[in-house]
Design an enzyme around this catalytic site. Structure first.
Site, PDB file in Angstrom:
ATOM      1  N   GLU A  72       0.826  -1.209   0.000  1.00 32.11           N
ATOM      2  CA  GLU A  72       0.000   0.000   0.000  1.00 32.11           C
ATOM      3  C   GLU A  72       0.859   1.258   0.000  1.00 32.11           C
ATOM      4  O   GLU A  72       2.094   1.188   0.107  1.00 32.11           O
ATOM      5  CB  GLU A  72      -0.953  -0.045   1.199  1.00 32.11           C
ATOM      6  CG  GLU A  72      -1.871  -1.269   1.095  1.00 32.11           C
ATOM      7  CD  GLU A  72      -2.990  -1.302   2.100  1.00 32.11           C
ATOM      8  OE1 GLU A  72      -2.939  -0.556   3.104  1.00 32.11           O
ATOM      9  OE2 GLU A  72      -3.936  -2.078   1.873  1.00 32.11           O
TER      10      GLU A  72
ATOM     11  N   GLU B 234      -1.704 -10.163  -6.011  1.00 33.00           N
ATOM     12  CA  GLU B 234      -1.678 -10.927  -7.265  1.00 33.00           C
ATOM     13  C   GLU B 234      -0.795 -10.247  -8.297  1.00 33.00           C
ATOM     14  O   GLU B 234      -0.013 -10.883  -8.998  1.00 33.00           O
ATOM     15  CB  GLU B 234      -3.100 -11.068  -7.849  1.00 33.00           C
ATOM     16  CG  GLU B 234      -4.059 -11.833  -6.978  1.00 33.00           C
ATOM     17  CD  GLU B 234      -4.831 -10.951  -6.004  1.00 33.00           C
ATOM     18  OE1 GLU B 234      -4.232 -10.008  -5.427  1.00 33.00           O
ATOM     19  OE2 GLU B 234      -6.020 -11.220  -5.801  1.00 33.00           O
TER      20      GLU B 234
ATOM     21  N   CYS C 144      -6.714  -6.972 -11.199  1.00 29.92           N
ATOM     22  CA  CYS C 144      -5.865  -8.171 -11.205  1.00 29.92           C
ATOM     23  C   CYS C 144      -6.366  -9.200 -12.216  1.00 29.92           C
ATOM     24  O   CYS C 144      -5.563  -9.869 -12.870  1.00 29.92           O
ATOM     25  CB  CYS C 144      -5.794  -8.779  -9.809  1.00 29.92           C
ATOM     26  SG  CYS C 144      -4.825  -7.749  -8.684  1.00 29.92           S
TER      27      CYS C 144
HETATM   28  N1  THU Z   1      -6.060  -6.635  -2.301  1.00 29.66           N
HETATM   29  C1  THU Z   1      -5.236  -7.586  -2.813  1.00 29.66           C
HETATM   30  O1  THU Z   1      -4.025  -7.551  -2.607  1.00 29.66           O
HETATM   31  N2  THU Z   1      -5.783  -8.568  -3.553  1.00 29.66           N
HETATM   32  C2  THU Z   1      -7.114  -8.761  -3.725  1.00 29.66           C
HETATM   33  O2  THU Z   1      -7.514  -9.715  -4.385  1.00 29.66           O
HETATM   34  C3  THU Z   1      -8.070  -7.819  -3.138  1.00 29.66           C
HETATM   35  C4  THU Z   1      -7.479  -6.594  -2.539  1.00 29.66           C
HETATM   36  C5  THU Z   1      -5.462  -5.596  -1.446  1.00 29.66           C
HETATM   37  C6  THU Z   1      -5.397  -4.219  -2.023  1.00 29.66           C
HETATM   38  C7  THU Z   1      -5.341  -3.382  -0.759  1.00 29.66           C
HETATM   39  O3  THU Z   1      -3.995  -3.340  -0.293  1.00 29.66           O
HETATM   40  C8  THU Z   1      -6.153  -4.159   0.240  1.00 29.66           C
HETATM   41  O4  THU Z   1      -6.212  -5.492  -0.263  1.00 29.66           O
HETATM   42  C9  THU Z   1      -7.561  -3.640   0.458  1.00 29.66           C
HETATM   43  O5  THU Z   1      -8.235  -3.503  -0.735  1.00 29.66           O
END
Ligand code: THU
Length: 142
Positions: A51, A62, A96
């Site tokens: 983030e 992903e 993704c």
């Molecule tokens: N996120 C992922 O890494 N993969 C997913 O399939 C869904 C969302 C992350 C993005 C962000 O850092 C956090 O989860 C909340 O959305």
């Protein structure tokens, strides 16, 4: 059609996704995600969500895993496993799905969590009628 991936290899991917979530940098959402990609060579690449204080720059687990695979020279994705420390499974987000489609339009998508729930599907089921590399091919131009 997706290639059949033996169950032990699926379990290995899920385990790798689980381990990858430990490195999650998610101070804003506190939503830890781990991913593991089975690439064309047979190697496994992992990733986690990263983030940013500028929220729009957050990168999903992903995509981190896929970009690592591509940076290592891979050009196809056979399977993606996603782990979240939740009661229910998490499915890859729309962005993704589009990135997975580029390298694995029929890839197997496995989702696991901290309960017995698990899901197993394919990218083309998650992103039907996808826009992809072939849509830009010269043959298709008028
Ligand atoms: N996120 C992922 O890494 N993969 C997913 O399939 C869904 C969302 C992350 C993005 C962000 O850092 C956090 O989860 C909340 O959305």
């Amino acid at each position: 059609m997706p290639a059949k991936i033996p169950a032990p290899l699926c379990r290995r991917l899920e385990k790798a996704a689980r381990a990858a979530a430990k490195a999650s940098y998610s101070p804003y959402s506190k939503f830890r995600v781990g991913a593991a990609v089975l690439a064309g060579s047979g190697k496994v690449y992992t990733g986690t969500n990263v983030e940013n204080a500028s929220y729009g720059l957050c990168n999903c687990a992903e995509r981190t895993a896929i970009f690592s695979a591509i940076a290592a020279g891979e050009r196809s994705v056979k399977a993606v496993a996603v782990y979240t420390p939740t009661k229910t499974t998490t499915s890859p987000c729309g962005a993704c799905r589009q990135v997975i489609n580029e390298f694995g339009p029929t890839a197997l998508i496995l989702s696991v969590c901290n309960s017995a729930e698990r899901s197993e599907t394919t990218l083309d089921r998650l992103l039907p009628a996808a826009f992809g590399p072939r849509d830009l091919s010269r043959r298709r131009k008028a």
